[in-house]
Design an enzyme around this catalytic site. Structure first.
Site, mmCIF file in Angstrom:
data_model
loop_
_atom_site.group_PDB
_atom_site.id
_atom_site.type_symbol
_atom_site.label_atom_id
_atom_site.label_comp_id
_atom_site.label_asym_id
_atom_site.label_seq_id
_atom_site.Cartn_x
_atom_site.Cartn_y
_atom_site.Cartn_z
ATOM 1 N N LYS A 182 0.829 -1.208 0.000
ATOM 2 C CA LYS A 182 0.000 0.000 0.000
ATOM 3 C C LYS A 182 0.864 1.260 0.000
ATOM 4 C CE LYS A 182 -2.995 3.061 0.338
ATOM 5 N NZ LYS A 182 -4.341 3.257 0.718
ATOM 6 N N CYS B 2 -3.634 10.893 1.737
ATOM 7 C CA CYS B 2 -3.005 9.599 1.445
ATOM 8 C C CYS B 2 -1.630 9.759 0.823
ATOM 9 C CB CYS B 2 -3.905 8.820 0.505
ATOM 10 S SG CYS B 2 -5.614 8.805 1.063
HETATM 11 N N1 SAJ Z 1 -2.160 14.873 -8.524
HETATM 12 C C1 SAJ Z 1 -1.328 15.637 -9.332
HETATM 13 N N2 SAJ Z 1 -0.976 15.125 -10.552
HETATM 14 C C2 SAJ Z 1 -1.412 13.916 -10.980
HETATM 15 C C3 SAJ Z 1 -2.266 13.145 -10.150
HETATM 16 C C4 SAJ Z 1 -2.626 13.654 -8.914
HETATM 17 O O1 SAJ Z 1 -0.900 16.737 -8.974
HETATM 18 O O2 SAJ Z 1 -1.059 13.519 -12.102
HETATM 19 C C5 SAJ Z 1 -2.546 15.414 -7.177
HETATM 20 C C6 SAJ Z 1 -4.054 15.626 -7.038
HETATM 21 O O3 SAJ Z 1 -4.451 16.876 -7.519
HETATM 22 C C7 SAJ Z 1 -4.207 15.514 -5.528
HETATM 23 C C8 SAJ Z 1 -3.155 14.461 -5.141
HETATM 24 O O4 SAJ Z 1 -2.231 14.419 -6.229
HETATM 25 O O5 SAJ Z 1 -3.879 16.733 -4.891
HETATM 26 C C9 SAJ Z 1 -3.688 13.057 -4.906
HETATM 27 O O6 SAJ Z 1 -4.748 12.761 -5.786
HETATM 28 P P1 SAJ Z 1 -5.021 11.328 -6.437
HETATM 29 O O7 SAJ Z 1 -6.295 11.427 -7.174
HETATM 30 O O8 SAJ Z 1 -3.866 10.858 -7.242
HETATM 31 O O9 SAJ Z 1 -5.109 10.320 -5.194
HETATM 32 P P2 SAJ Z 1 -5.957 10.299 -3.825
HETATM 33 O O10 SAJ Z 1 -5.088 10.848 -2.738
HETATM 34 O O11 SAJ Z 1 -7.322 10.850 -3.961
HETATM 35 O O12 SAJ Z 1 -6.114 8.686 -3.625
HETATM 36 C C10 SAJ Z 1 -4.936 7.874 -3.575
HETATM 37 C C11 SAJ Z 1 -5.095 6.707 -4.548
HETATM 38 N N3 SAJ Z 1 -3.831 6.015 -4.729
HETATM 39 C C12 SAJ Z 1 -3.285 5.766 -5.942
HETATM 40 O O13 SAJ Z 1 -3.804 6.137 -6.968
HETATM 41 C C13 SAJ Z 1 -2.004 5.000 -5.965
HETATM 42 C C14 SAJ Z 1 -6.157 5.747 -4.041
HETATM 43 O O14 SAJ Z 1 -6.243 4.590 -4.870
HETATM 44 C C15 SAJ Z 1 -5.839 5.317 -2.608
HETATM 45 O O15 SAJ Z 1 -6.798 4.418 -2.075
HETATM 46 C C16 SAJ Z 1 -5.819 6.581 -1.753
HETATM 47 O O16 SAJ Z 1 -4.762 7.423 -2.232
HETATM 48 C C17 SAJ Z 1 -5.586 6.171 -0.313
HETATM 49 O O17 SAJ Z 1 -6.566 6.125 0.453
HETATM 50 O O18 SAJ Z 1 -4.456 5.846 0.051
#
Ligand code: SAJ
Length: 426
Positions: free
Chosen positions: A217, A271
């Protein structure tokens, strides 16, 4: 092993949907939370968090008598623990340490109800070793029962770690569709937990050890963090070299083995910005890339802010008589990612607060909220529509790529000074 009654300890963003999905499979689910208001809300068939489709699933589960919430654990065949695992830092913001106090409290509360044959699964994202630690807390509370750390496959209680991995905004679907990594303290523990999750999971349930599941994870979220950091670093380098980073990334991504993520205002949420620190804390000497990625992503909001400051300085140079309070900055988006109303750990919100400290007027455009959060409650900060902001702003700062902004790209791009942190204008 039969699972007729399932207890979910922690009814937050993960626990409530998980409880509701088990209940939708006609299992008796007892949800437990220390928050009496949340418990009352759920027992009315309503929800206290924002997540698409969840209200319908919870409502049906409660109305049909399969889901009930309470503040005290009750006997069950399986206990699932989904409580927060934050970290704390020292006074210099260093030495990020996982804070397991909620897992400890949950273990102590549920231990009273344990009986031979029970399964306990930790779902909370946790540092490596947390499941073993939970087992120690349970054993200390129940010396009359045997646990895997001392009795292996012969233990009364089975213990496993099954990290949640659902994406906020898509939780109900991903809970059912995603594969699950199921780490048992022994192979039989993993087998029992697989049997439990197969009640709801249509993806594969893959058994492993508890420590590997914990690390899996953390690895998933660190992988994402490192790759976002790469994109964020590129965006800063490209700005310096006068290259359009969005064009650059789309060109590089045409290579069949390149897939660069999207630069943004920083990494928010509970996360991805947290979990990599658990690896850094466990192996500070070797987790160099993972630590640097965290630092790069944590530094991005400061860089966006510096661009707002530079734009304001440039406007003052053009118009030396203007006072700071005469200038208006429009901040487009304060959520932590697109198309949600969740402002927790949002880099966009942090940037907006600091823009307000620069002394200019600030118009916040966030179509997903009805009122500004407490932290922005200041006289010179107001919630505005996009049209109002575009009519008045001297500087437009795009911080979140909400769909509604994408529909107005021409109007936003038509403004003289636009700082686009998320590639809205391409
Ligand atoms: N972000 C970027 N650029 C990107 C992708 C995301 O700047 O290309 C930023 C987003 O704007 C946000 C942050 O990253 O601020 C996180 O967003 P996210 O949509 O990537 O992820 P989370 O935090 O909503 O959810 C993540 C997920 N993990 C992965 O994709 C590996 C989810 O599957 C997990 O269950 C969750 O963390 C968790 O609970 O750990």
């Amino acid at each position: 092993m039969e699972f007729n009654t399932i207890s979910m300890i922690g009814l937050g963003y993960i626990g409530l949907p998980t409880a509701a999905v088990f209940a939708s499979r006609r299992k008796q689910v007892i949800g437990v939370d220390i928050d009496q208001q949340a418990v009352d809300t759920i027992n009315r068939g309503e929800i206290h968090i924002v997540e698409p489709e969840l209200d319908m699933v919870v409502n049906a589960a409660v109305k049909e008598g399969y889901l009930r919430a309470t503040t005290q654990p009750e006997p069950a065949d399986a206990f699932l623990v989904a409580v927060p695992t934050p970290f704390h830092t020292d006074e210099n913001g260093q030495n990020h340490k996982a804070d397991l106090r909620y897992i400890k409290a949950a273990s102590e509360a549920l231990a009273e109800q344990l009986k031979p044959g029970n399964l306990v699964v930790l779902e909370s994202t946790s540092p490596v070793g947390a499941t073993e630690q939970m087992a120690e807390w349970l054993a200390a509370a129940r010396p009359d029962l045997t646990f895997p750390q001392t009795h292996g496959e012969a233990s009364d209680i089975r213990i496993a770690h099954c990290p949640e991995r659902v994406l906020p905004g898509h939780v109900v679907r991903e809970l059912v569709e995603n594969d699950r990594v199921i780490g048992g303290m022994t192979p039989k523990c993993a087998e029992a937990a697989c049997a439990l999750y197969k009640i709801v999971v249509e993806g594969e349930c893959i058994p492993t050890t508890a420590r590997t599941a914990e690390m899996a994870k953390l690895t998933e979220n660190s992988f994402r963090d490192v790759n976002i950091a790469f994109a964020n670093e590129l965006s800063i380098i490209c700005h310096e070299l006068d290259i359009n980073v969005w064009e650059l990334i789309s060109l590089a991504n045409r290579h069949p083995r390149v897939n660069i993520l999207t630069p943004g205002a920083g990494v928010g949420g509970h996360c991805i910005a947290v979990d990599p620190w658990f690896i850094v804390d466990a192996s500070p000497e070797h987790a160099r890339l993972i630590r640097t990625a965290r630092e790069v992503n944590d530094g991005k909001p400061e860089w966006v802010l510096s661009r707002v400051s530079e734009s304001l300085e440039a406007l003052h140079r053009d118009n030396p008589n203007a006072r700071r309070g005469d200038l208006t900055v429009a901040c487009l988006g304060v959520a932590f990612k697109p198309d949600i109303d969740d402002l927790r750990e949002s880099p966009a919100l942090g940037i907006t607060k600091k823009v307000a400290e620069l002394g200019c007027r600030v118009q916040v455009v966030e179509p997903n909220i009805q009122a500004l959060p407490e932290s922005l409650a200041q006289e010179h900060v107001e919630l505005a529509t996009l049209d109002e902001a575009l009519a008045q702003a001297d500087v437009v700062c795009v911080l979140v790529k909400h769909k509604s902004f994408m529909a107005q790209v021409d109007a936003i791009g038509g403004k003289r000074v636009v700082i686009d942190a998320v590639g809205l204008l391409g």
